[in-house]
Design a protein around this motif. Sequence first.
Motif, PDB file in Angstrom:
ATOM      1  N   SER A   1       8.664  73.602   7.257  1.00 35.17           N
ATOM      2  CA  SER A   1       8.867  75.040   7.082  1.00 35.17           C
ATOM      3  C   SER A   1       8.906  75.409   5.598  1.00 35.17           C
ATOM      4  N   ARG A   2       9.563  74.588   4.787  1.00 33.09           N
ATOM      5  CA  ARG A   2       9.604  74.842   3.339  1.00 33.09           C
ATOM      6  C   ARG A   2       8.213  74.669   2.721  1.00 33.09           C
ATOM      7  N   ILE A   3       7.483  73.655   3.161  1.00 33.67           N
ATOM      8  CA  ILE A   3       6.146  73.398   2.605  1.00 33.67           C
ATOM      9  C   ILE A   3       5.223  74.574   2.902  1.00 33.67           C
ATOM     10  N   ILE A   4       5.193  75.040   4.149  1.00 37.52           N
ATOM     11  CA  ILE A   4       4.271  76.131   4.520  1.00 37.52           C
ATOM     12  C   ILE A   4       4.684  77.440   3.852  1.00 37.52           C
ATOM     13  N   ARG A   5       5.992  77.673   3.714  1.00 40.39           N
ATOM     14  CA  ARG A   5       6.462  78.885   3.039  1.00 40.39           C
ATOM     15  C   ARG A   5       6.008  78.880   1.577  1.00 40.39           C
ATOM     16  N   ASN A   6       6.164  77.743   0.893  1.00 39.01           N
ATOM     17  CA  ASN A   6       5.724  77.638  -0.506  1.00 39.01           C
ATOM     18  C   ASN A   6       4.218  77.826  -0.620  1.00 39.01           C
ATOM     19  N   ALA A   7       3.470  77.215   0.303  1.00 41.24           N
ATOM     20  CA  ALA A   7       2.013  77.314   0.269  1.00 41.24           C
ATOM     21  C   ALA A   7       1.562  78.761   0.434  1.00 41.24           C
ATOM     22  N   ARG A   8       2.121  79.441   1.418  1.00 40.18           N
ATOM     23  CA  ARG A   8       1.721  80.829   1.665  1.00 40.18           C
ATOM     24  C   ARG A   8       2.127  81.733   0.505  1.00 40.18           C
ATOM     25  N   HIS A   9       3.272  81.461  -0.097  1.00 39.35           N
ATOM     26  CA  HIS A   9       3.708  82.244  -1.255  1.00 39.35           C
ATOM     27  C   HIS A   9       2.714  82.079  -2.412  1.00 39.35           C
ATOM     28  N   LYS A  10       2.278  80.854  -2.661  1.00 36.85           N
ATOM     29  CA  LYS A  10       1.327  80.603  -3.751  1.00 36.85           C
ATOM     30  C   LYS A  10      -0.010  81.288  -3.485  1.00 36.85           C
ATOM     31  N   VAL A  11      -0.509  81.186  -2.251  1.00 41.51           N
ATOM     32  CA  VAL A  11      -1.786  81.823  -1.912  1.00 41.51           C
ATOM     33  C   VAL A  11      -1.672  83.342  -2.057  1.00 41.51           C
ATOM     34  N   ALA A  12      -0.578  83.920  -1.562  1.00 41.19           N
ATOM     35  CA  ALA A  12      -0.361  85.361  -1.691  1.00 41.19           C
ATOM     36  C   ALA A  12      -0.286  85.770  -3.158  1.00 41.19           C
ATOM     37  N   ASN A  13       0.387  84.974  -3.967  1.00 40.70           N
ATOM     38  CA  ASN A  13       0.502  85.257  -5.390  1.00 40.70           C
ATOM     39  C   ASN A  13      -0.878  85.274  -6.049  1.00 40.70           C
ATOM     40  N   CYS A  14      -1.739  84.338  -5.685  1.00 46.26           N
ATOM     41  CA  CYS A  14      -3.101  84.301  -6.235  1.00 46.26           C
ATOM     42  C   CYS A  14      -3.891  85.533  -5.819  1.00 46.26           C
ATOM     43  N   LEU A  15      -3.777  85.923  -4.547  1.00 45.91           N
ATOM     44  CA  LEU A  15      -4.519  87.085  -4.064  1.00 45.91           C
ATOM     45  C   LEU A  15      -4.048  88.373  -4.733  1.00 45.91           C
ATOM     46  N   ILE A  16      -2.743  88.508  -4.904  1.00 46.01           N
ATOM     47  CA  ILE A  16      -2.188  89.741  -5.458  1.00 46.01           C
ATOM     48  C   ILE A  16      -2.341  89.806  -6.975  1.00 46.01           C
ATOM     49  N   SER A  17      -2.047  88.695  -7.668  1.00 48.61           N
ATOM     50  CA  SER A  17      -2.041  88.727  -9.136  1.00 48.61           C
ATOM     51  C   SER A  17      -3.384  88.347  -9.756  1.00 48.61           C
ATOM     52  N   GLY A  18      -4.301  87.778  -8.953  1.00 50.03           N
ATOM     53  CA  GLY A  18      -5.599  87.379  -9.494  1.00 50.03           C
ATOM     54  C   GLY A  18      -5.566  86.062 -10.237  1.00 50.03           C
ATOM     55  N   ALA A  19      -4.479  85.308 -10.096  1.00 48.76           N
ATOM     56  CA  ALA A  19      -4.398  83.989 -10.750  1.00 48.76           C
ATOM     57  C   ALA A  19      -5.390  83.032 -10.101  1.00 48.76           C
ATOM     58  N   LYS A  20      -5.797  82.047 -10.854  1.00 50.16           N
ATOM     59  CA  LYS A  20      -6.694  81.023 -10.319  1.00 50.16           C
ATOM     60  C   LYS A  20      -5.880  80.042  -9.488  1.00 50.16           C
ATOM     61  N   LEU A  21      -6.490  79.506  -8.466  1.00 43.85           N
ATOM     62  CA  LEU A  21      -5.830  78.553  -7.572  1.00 43.85           C
ATOM     63  C   LEU A  21      -6.494  77.201  -7.726  1.00 43.85           C
ATOM     64  N   HIS A  22      -5.683  76.186  -7.942  1.00 44.89           N
ATOM     65  CA  HIS A  22      -6.186  74.817  -8.079  1.00 44.89           C
ATOM     66  C   HIS A  22      -5.484  73.958  -7.039  1.00 44.89           C
TER      67      HIS A  22
END
Length: 195
Positions: A65-86
């Motif tokens: 649950s912690r892993i998926i929450r962190n993953a989704r937060h990072k993906v959302a952050n990339c979509l909203i802020s335009g940061a690159k995802l690696h």
Amino acid sequence: MARDKNQRELNFKPLFKKFGQTQIENKNEIALLHEEIEAIYLMDLLGLYQEDAAKRMNVSRPTFSRIIRNARHKVANCLISGAKLHIHDQKDSYLIAICSDEEEELINCNARGKYILIFEIQDKKYTLLKCIENPVFFENQKPGMILPKLLVQQRVNFFLVSKIGAGLKNSLLSKGIYTILKKQIKFNDLANIPI
């Protein structure tokens, strides 16, 4: 005192590892851990429940649950802020499936071959893990209906084939299995396939 981290079972092999928008300059980069992309693959692509996905990764449900929450937060952050995802890729081996009419030779390497040969590729060497009868051939099943589910169960990352229909290719891709097209397939080529 923190307890030792369990060894994660990571089966998904990310083919693409860098993502990002190109309209404006943004130097921010967010790293998605391999265990996080695995969690997204299991829950959001395969549609597993958290409990089942946690078992597949060899972690507890709260840890998953912690892993998926962190993953989704990072993906959302990339979509909203335009940061690159690696994406970090820790998987140094991967599984390739090939259909063939023979067990010892690669003959008629299309989805309707008699057998499904599953190879592990590691350090530019291949090892045959198993050979199973292909239900597409023996039970006259449709490739797009049977192979994606079967290859996911076998934890295959790539499907090597001489020709493939668009429906099967899309069904495999929807399960996170990438198709590699190669007209002539030989055993010696397996370890040198550019992935």
